[in-house]
Write an enzyme that holds these catalytic residues in place. Sequence first.
Site, PDB file in Angstrom:
ATOM      1  N   CYS A 187       0.838  -1.208   0.000  1.00 40.86           N
ATOM      2  CA  CYS A 187       0.000   0.000   0.000  1.00 40.86           C
ATOM      3  C   CYS A 187       0.868   1.250   0.000  1.00 40.86           C
ATOM      4  O   CYS A 187       0.721   2.134  -0.852  1.00 40.86           O
ATOM      5  CB  CYS A 187      -0.916  -0.051   1.217  1.00 40.86           C
ATOM      6  SG  CYS A 187      -1.452   1.546   1.804  1.00 40.86           S
ATOM      7  N   GLU A 247      -4.045  -5.965  -3.374  1.00 40.64           N
ATOM      8  CA  GLU A 247      -4.064  -4.625  -3.999  1.00 40.64           C
ATOM      9  C   GLU A 247      -4.542  -4.751  -5.460  1.00 40.64           C
ATOM     10  O   GLU A 247      -5.304  -3.916  -5.941  1.00 40.64           O
ATOM     11  CB  GLU A 247      -2.678  -3.976  -3.984  1.00 40.64           C
ATOM     12  CG  GLU A 247      -2.277  -3.297  -2.683  1.00 40.64           C
ATOM     13  CD  GLU A 247      -2.963  -1.941  -2.441  1.00 40.64           C
ATOM     14  OE1 GLU A 247      -3.798  -1.506  -3.252  1.00 40.64           O
ATOM     15  OE2 GLU A 247      -2.654  -1.333  -1.401  1.00 40.64           O
TER      16      GLU A 247
HETATM   17  C1  LIG Z   1      -6.339   0.274  -1.630  1.00 39.54           C
HETATM   18  C2  LIG Z   1      -5.360   1.353  -1.323  1.00 39.54           C
HETATM   19  N1  LIG Z   1      -4.062   1.026  -1.230  1.00 39.54           N
HETATM   20  C3  LIG Z   1      -3.172   1.977  -0.946  1.00 39.54           C
HETATM   21  C4  LIG Z   1      -3.566   3.275  -0.737  1.00 39.54           C
HETATM   22  C5  LIG Z   1      -2.570   4.321  -0.446  1.00 39.54           C
HETATM   23  N2  LIG Z   1      -2.556   4.728   0.912  1.00 39.54           N
HETATM   24  C6  LIG Z   1      -3.573   4.753   1.735  1.00 39.54           C
HETATM   25  S1  LIG Z   1      -3.139   5.313   3.285  1.00 39.54           S
HETATM   26  C7  LIG Z   1      -1.608   5.482   2.815  1.00 39.54           C
HETATM   27  C8  LIG Z   1      -0.536   5.914   3.705  1.00 39.54           C
HETATM   28  C9  LIG Z   1      -0.751   7.184   4.316  1.00 39.54           C
HETATM   29  O1  LIG Z   1      -0.520   7.065   5.659  1.00 39.54           O
HETATM   30  C10 LIG Z   1      -1.464   5.136   1.516  1.00 39.54           C
HETATM   31  C11 LIG Z   1      -0.232   5.164   0.806  1.00 39.54           C
HETATM   32  C12 LIG Z   1      -4.935   3.574  -0.850  1.00 39.54           C
HETATM   33  N3  LIG Z   1      -5.392   4.823  -0.655  1.00 39.54           N
HETATM   34  N4  LIG Z   1      -5.802   2.599  -1.144  1.00 39.54           N
END
Ligand SMILES: Cc1ncc(C[n+]2csc(CCO)c2C)c(N)n1
Length: 229
Positions: free
Chosen positions: A142, A215
């Site tokens: 993520c 993902e």
């Molecule tokens: C399915 C999904 N995967 C990754 C993210 C990206 N993301 C979400 S929170 C975060 C870190 C910030 O603290 C990041 C990189 C997303 N929005 N949705």
Amino acid sequence: MPSSDSPHYTLADLTQRHEAIWQTYIDHEFVRRLADTSLPESCFRHYLQQDYRFLIHFARAWGLAVYKSPDLFELRRAFEALKAIVDTELDLHVGFCRQWGISERELAELEEERETLAYTRFVLDCGHRGDLLDLHVALAPCLIGYGEIATRLLEQPTTVLEHNPYREWIEMYAGEDFQSAMRDEIEWLDRALSDVSTERFEQLAAIFRDATRLEIDFWQMGLNAVRSS
Ligand SMILES: Cc1ncc(C[n+]2csc(CCO)c2C)c(N)n1
């Protein structure tokens, strides 16, 4: 490639261990169509709605990281990440959804899709069963993936920025705030992975692979929503 005596693994070894899966995630059709503007808006809207649920569970995962922190340094770090999501990122997401015609009430009431459920509960399970490193590795696709995706999109000449309705999303993840959080996380992971055994690395690589597959499913869920909202 690390030698078997003193492997000294890094995050790059995790992405290379399952390179094909990593590339499928980074270069998913959802991402390519965000960049060339051919992604139907209904797909993006559905993605944003489910991402609200994702972020809530992501905050819970950092809450679990607080609990799993063995010392004050780690405790502070996890606490700051939790605070950033709860105090800032969720508000930004709600505001972003509003611009896309999705109300806060709608977000609060929406039904969680199976892909969201599977991914977020997988991450939480890794944290419950394992230690802080297992949890960080489950969160890595993520954090690291979105940073890599956004910088690639801005660099590649095929990305359309002018009149691209997804431009703000791309620029948010390519922006300095997000990129510096990603660099911190890479540094943390490189340090933590540097002294794991080959056997432990293989366990962690399996977590990383599964989180990356989830993902991919999350992107696919967005694409599949072409007529649903
Ligand atoms: C399915 C999904 N995967 C990754 C993210 C990206 N993301 C979400 S929170 C975060 C870190 C910030 O603290 C990041 C990189 C997303 N929005 N949705």
